[in-house]
Scaffold this motif. Structure first.
Motif, PDB file in Angstrom:
ATOM      1  N   THR A 161       0.855  -1.182   0.000  1.00  0.00           N
ATOM      2  CA  THR A 161       0.000   0.000   0.000  1.00  0.00           C
ATOM      3  C   THR A 161       0.890   1.230   0.000  1.00  0.00           C
ATOM      4  O   THR A 161       1.774   1.364   0.846  1.00  0.00           O
ATOM      5  CB  THR A 161      -0.902  -0.009   1.255  1.00  0.00           C
ATOM      6  OG1 THR A 161      -1.724  -1.169   1.196  1.00  0.00           O
ATOM      7  CG2 THR A 161      -1.785   1.228   1.310  1.00  0.00           C
ATOM      8  N   CYS A 162       0.648   2.107  -0.953  1.00  0.00           N
ATOM      9  CA  CYS A 162       1.476   3.310  -1.069  1.00  0.00           C
ATOM     10  C   CYS A 162       1.001   4.357  -0.063  1.00  0.00           C
ATOM     11  O   CYS A 162      -0.197   4.621   0.060  1.00  0.00           O
ATOM     12  CB  CYS A 162       1.375   3.866  -2.486  1.00  0.00           C
ATOM     13  SG  CYS A 162       2.257   5.427  -2.677  1.00  0.00           S
ATOM     14  N   THR A 163       1.939   4.964   0.643  1.00  0.00           N
ATOM     15  CA  THR A 163       1.591   6.034   1.588  1.00  0.00           C
ATOM     16  C   THR A 163       2.057   7.394   1.050  1.00  0.00           C
ATOM     17  O   THR A 163       2.353   8.309   1.808  1.00  0.00           O
ATOM     18  CB  THR A 163       2.206   5.756   2.975  1.00  0.00           C
ATOM     19  OG1 THR A 163       3.614   5.531   2.811  1.00  0.00           O
ATOM     20  CG2 THR A 163       1.575   4.556   3.637  1.00  0.00           C
ATOM     21  N   GLY A 164       2.081   7.502  -0.279  1.00  0.00           N
ATOM     22  CA  GLY A 164       2.496   8.770  -0.894  1.00  0.00           C
ATOM     23  C   GLY A 164       1.440   9.856  -0.785  1.00  0.00           C
ATOM     24  O   GLY A 164       1.749  11.041  -0.868  1.00  0.00           O
ATOM     25  N   CYS A 165       0.165   9.469  -0.628  1.00  0.00           N
ATOM     26  CA  CYS A 165      -0.894  10.460  -0.411  1.00  0.00           C
ATOM     27  C   CYS A 165      -2.084   9.754   0.216  1.00  0.00           C
ATOM     28  O   CYS A 165      -2.057   8.537   0.432  1.00  0.00           O
ATOM     29  CB  CYS A 165      -1.281  11.179  -1.715  1.00  0.00           C
ATOM     30  SG  CYS A 165      -2.333  10.216  -2.824  1.00  0.00           S
ATOM     31  N   SER A 166      -3.150  10.494   0.485  1.00  0.00           N
ATOM     32  CA  SER A 166      -4.267   9.929   1.246  1.00  0.00           C
ATOM     33  C   SER A 166      -5.167   9.018   0.415  1.00  0.00           C
ATOM     34  O   SER A 166      -6.186   8.546   0.911  1.00  0.00           O
ATOM     35  CB  SER A 166      -5.090  11.053   1.877  1.00  0.00           C
ATOM     36  OG  SER A 166      -5.541  11.939   0.880  1.00  0.00           O
ATOM     37  N   LEU A 187      -3.947   6.179  -0.559  1.00  0.00           N
ATOM     38  CA  LEU A 187      -3.472   4.889  -0.030  1.00  0.00           C
ATOM     39  C   LEU A 187      -3.708   3.748  -1.026  1.00  0.00           C
ATOM     40  O   LEU A 187      -4.372   2.752  -0.691  1.00  0.00           O
ATOM     41  CB  LEU A 187      -4.155   4.586   1.307  1.00  0.00           C
ATOM     42  CG  LEU A 187      -3.726   5.480   2.479  1.00  0.00           C
ATOM     43  CD1 LEU A 187      -4.618   5.254   3.696  1.00  0.00           C
ATOM     44  CD2 LEU A 187      -2.271   5.243   2.859  1.00  0.00           C
ATOM     45  N   CYS A 188      -3.174   3.890  -2.234  1.00  0.00           N
ATOM     46  CA  CYS A 188      -3.363   2.851  -3.269  1.00  0.00           C
ATOM     47  C   CYS A 188      -2.795   1.522  -2.757  1.00  0.00           C
ATOM     48  O   CYS A 188      -1.601   1.425  -2.451  1.00  0.00           O
ATOM     49  CB  CYS A 188      -2.659   3.264  -4.559  1.00  0.00           C
ATOM     50  SG  CYS A 188      -3.361   4.750  -5.286  1.00  0.00           S
ATOM     51  N   GLU A 189      -3.671   0.521  -2.699  1.00  0.00           N
ATOM     52  CA  GLU A 189      -3.289  -0.753  -2.086  1.00  0.00           C
ATOM     53  C   GLU A 189      -2.874  -1.778  -3.139  1.00  0.00           C
ATOM     54  O   GLU A 189      -2.669  -2.943  -2.832  1.00  0.00           O
ATOM     55  CB  GLU A 189      -4.455  -1.290  -1.237  1.00  0.00           C
ATOM     56  CG  GLU A 189      -5.593  -1.960  -1.988  1.00  0.00           C
ATOM     57  CD  GLU A 189      -6.362  -1.049  -2.943  1.00  0.00           C
ATOM     58  OE1 GLU A 189      -6.031   0.138  -3.073  1.00  0.00           O
ATOM     59  OE2 GLU A 189      -7.294  -1.558  -3.595  1.00  0.00           O
ATOM     60  N   SER A 222       2.436   2.434  -9.429  1.00  0.00           N
ATOM     61  CA  SER A 222       2.518   3.661  -8.622  1.00  0.00           C
ATOM     62  C   SER A 222       2.587   4.878  -9.537  1.00  0.00           C
ATOM     63  O   SER A 222       3.056   4.797 -10.675  1.00  0.00           O
ATOM     64  CB  SER A 222       3.747   3.633  -7.713  1.00  0.00           C
ATOM     65  OG  SER A 222       4.921   3.614  -8.486  1.00  0.00           O
ATOM     66  N   CYS A 223       2.122   6.015  -9.029  1.00  0.00           N
ATOM     67  CA  CYS A 223       2.274   7.264  -9.775  1.00  0.00           C
ATOM     68  C   CYS A 223       3.670   7.823  -9.486  1.00  0.00           C
ATOM     69  O   CYS A 223       4.458   7.217  -8.750  1.00  0.00           O
ATOM     70  CB  CYS A 223       1.187   8.252  -9.360  1.00  0.00           C
ATOM     71  SG  CYS A 223       1.440   8.921  -7.711  1.00  0.00           S
ATOM     72  N   ILE A 224       3.951   8.990  -9.994  1.00  0.00           N
ATOM     73  CA  ILE A 224       5.307   9.534  -9.852  1.00  0.00           C
ATOM     74  C   ILE A 224       5.648   9.817  -8.379  1.00  0.00           C
ATOM     75  O   ILE A 224       6.788   9.625  -7.942  1.00  0.00           O
ATOM     76  CB  ILE A 224       5.475  10.791 -10.735  1.00  0.00           C
ATOM     77  CG1 ILE A 224       6.925  11.234 -10.751  1.00  0.00           C
ATOM     78  CG2 ILE A 224       4.584  11.925 -10.300  1.00  0.00           C
ATOM     79  CD1 ILE A 224       7.241  12.224 -11.841  1.00  0.00           C
TER      80      ILE A 224
HETATM   81  S1  SF4 Z   1      -1.980   8.321  -5.969  1.00  0.00           S
HETATM   82 FE1  SF4 Z   1       0.213   7.923  -6.148  1.00  0.00          FE
HETATM   83  S2  SF4 Z   1       1.112   8.756  -4.265  1.00  0.00           S
HETATM   84 FE2  SF4 Z   1      -1.095   8.579  -3.918  1.00  0.00          FE
HETATM   85  S3  SF4 Z   1      -1.295   6.588  -2.908  1.00  0.00           S
HETATM   86 FE3  SF4 Z   1      -1.642   6.270  -5.130  1.00  0.00          FE
HETATM   87  S4  SF4 Z   1       0.372   5.684  -5.949  1.00  0.00           S
HETATM   88 FE4  SF4 Z   1       0.704   6.598  -3.922  1.00  0.00          FE
END
Ligand code: SF4
Length: 423
Positions: free
Chosen positions: A4-9, A11-13, A30-32
């Motif tokens: 799960t990405c914690t790059g923003c809220s 939270l893409c799992e 994942s995004c940039i």
């Molecule tokens: S939008 Fe990008 S930064 Fe935000 S949780 Fe998803 S992959 Fe991560």
């Protein structure tokens, strides 16, 4: 494996990674912003040493020595400020509240600047009964108001709100109306793009509400937009079955947050009365903004801007949020957890913080870390350490670690526990 990405809220799992010899060799999805966070885990620039400023020079410490020093600083403080937390797990926030209780400290985070008020208002309106999955399946009109997800929440549109097909949006983007309201042209795609003059948001919402309720043009309008453009949006709104409005700092950071939110909620009420389902959610950036609010509410009864005293926890944002605390010189030491207040607070508050003894926990060497007396590297949530966080719609997400943090590096929760034990 998936993380799960914690790059923003958001939270893409669904981020897939291939790990070889404890390192990520490939990632998908994942995004940039998320990709940068993954890349940072193994970057030579990774912040990995416990450093203390002593007698004007930097001294390397072990994790245990650092926890003792930070505990000593907090114990000898008359009134410390514990700040940050929105980029930490619910478990770390909970431990932070325990620390604040033991120290009779102030406890706050960046939410007290803008998003806390909006999240509480959305919560009171019951908007968090709707999830992003519900939006993807059922919303046929998406509005981004003062928000630019194409450049800030990169997967909002592709994962939830615009492009995916849903039960009632069978042709994805072709089944939805997209409206963007902002003071400038952004990269967020739109069928209706309304460019306002700064400060016109509430007036536009009032005009929309009046036209939804009465079917008439307002007798006078000071808006820079022609009324026929507003009438066209009203037609689209009334022909929709489910309107989901997402808003950002364009509405909250203009010094008119309360006025704008009141007008926004009058519009959502008017649409509901007209038989159109409507929700409005803020877009806070920090990955566990909702978790911060819910954990504080659960454990203290108040959402943010907390003042722990021997008589109990007080919440009076005009006095107990970070800016007045710092500007009035109420705190004499600070613990900053996964936040960069020296880069984001108003100048006077940042200047005061910089003059205090403080410790900063983070996985990157931010401006705040570089000015801290005690510089504490921590593991990356969701990748190197687990826990719980709430997505921007309040849905609970489990974070499962996929790789080990660098040797000797603890999660913020583990480090805070050591500090607590040393108090
Ligand atoms: S939008 Fe990008 S930064 Fe935000 S949780 Fe998803 S992959 Fe991560």
């Amino acid at each position: 494996m998936e993380v799960t990405c914690t790059g923003c809220s958001l939270l893409c799992e669904d981020i897939k990674i291939i790990v070889e010899n404890g390192r990520i060799v490939k990632d998908f999805g994942s995004c940039i912003v998320g990709n940068e966070k993954l890349r940072m885990a193994f970057s030579p620039e990774r912040f990995k040493e416990y450093l203390a400023v002593e007698d004007g020079s930097l001294k390397r410490l072990s994790g245990d020595e650092m926890a003792e020093k930070v505990a000593e600083m907090l114990k000898s403080s008359r009134k410390p400020l514990l700040y940050g937390w929105c980029n930490s797990t619910c478990e770390a926030i909970s431990l932070g509240l325990k620390l604040a209780g033991k120290l009779n400290a102030y406890f706050d985070g960046p939410l007290s600047l803008y998003y806390g008020y909006a999240i509480m208002a959305a919560r009171e309106k019951g908007f968090y009964k709707t999830t992003l999955d519900d939006v993807r399946e059922n919303a046929d009109h998406i509005i981004f108001w003062g928000a630019n997800p194409a450049e800030t929440f990169h997967r909002h549109m592709s994962k939830f709100s615009v492009f995916p097909r849903g039960l009632k949006a069978e042709r994805g983007v072709e089944s939805r109306i997209l409206t963007v309201v902002d003071v400038r042209k952004t990269r967020t795609v739109a069928h209706n793009r309304l460019i306002l003059q700064p400060g016109e948001d509430a007036a536009l919402m009032e005009a929309l509400t009046y036209m939804v309720e009465t079917g008439q043009y307002p007798s006078e309008s000071k808006l820079s937009l022609p009324l026929r453009r507003i009438a066209s949006l009203v037609r689209d709104l009334k022909n929709s079955s489910f309107v989901a409005i997402f808003y950002g700092l364009g509405l909250l950071g203009s010094g008119k947050a309360e006025e704008n939110l009141s007008a926004l909620h009058r519009l959502t009420d008017a649409l509901e009365k007209a038989g159109v389902r409507c929700v409005a959610m803020p877009l806070p950036g920090h990955y566990n903004s909702l978790g911060f609010i819910e954990t504080c509410l659960k454990e203290t009864g108040h959402p943010y801007a907390l003042n722990f005293t021997p008589e109990g926890v007080k919440h009076s944002p005009a006095e107990t949020s970070v800016v007045p605390i710092l500007v009035k010189g109420e705190a004499d030491a600070a613990l900053i957890v996964s936040s960069n207040p020296l880069a984001s607070l108003p100048f006077k508050a940042a200047q005061t913080l910089a003059s205090l003894p403080f410790a900063a926990l983070d996985y990157v060497e931010t401006l705040t870390v570089k000015h801290a007396k005690y510089r504490v590297p921590v593991a990356i949530s969701g990748l190197e350490t687990g826990g719980t966080a709430l997505r921007l719609d309040g849905v609970e997400m489990k974070l499962n670690p996929a790789v080990e943090p660098p040797e000797g590096i603890l999660s913020d929760e583990e480090f805070l526990r050591k500090v607590y034990e040393n108090l």
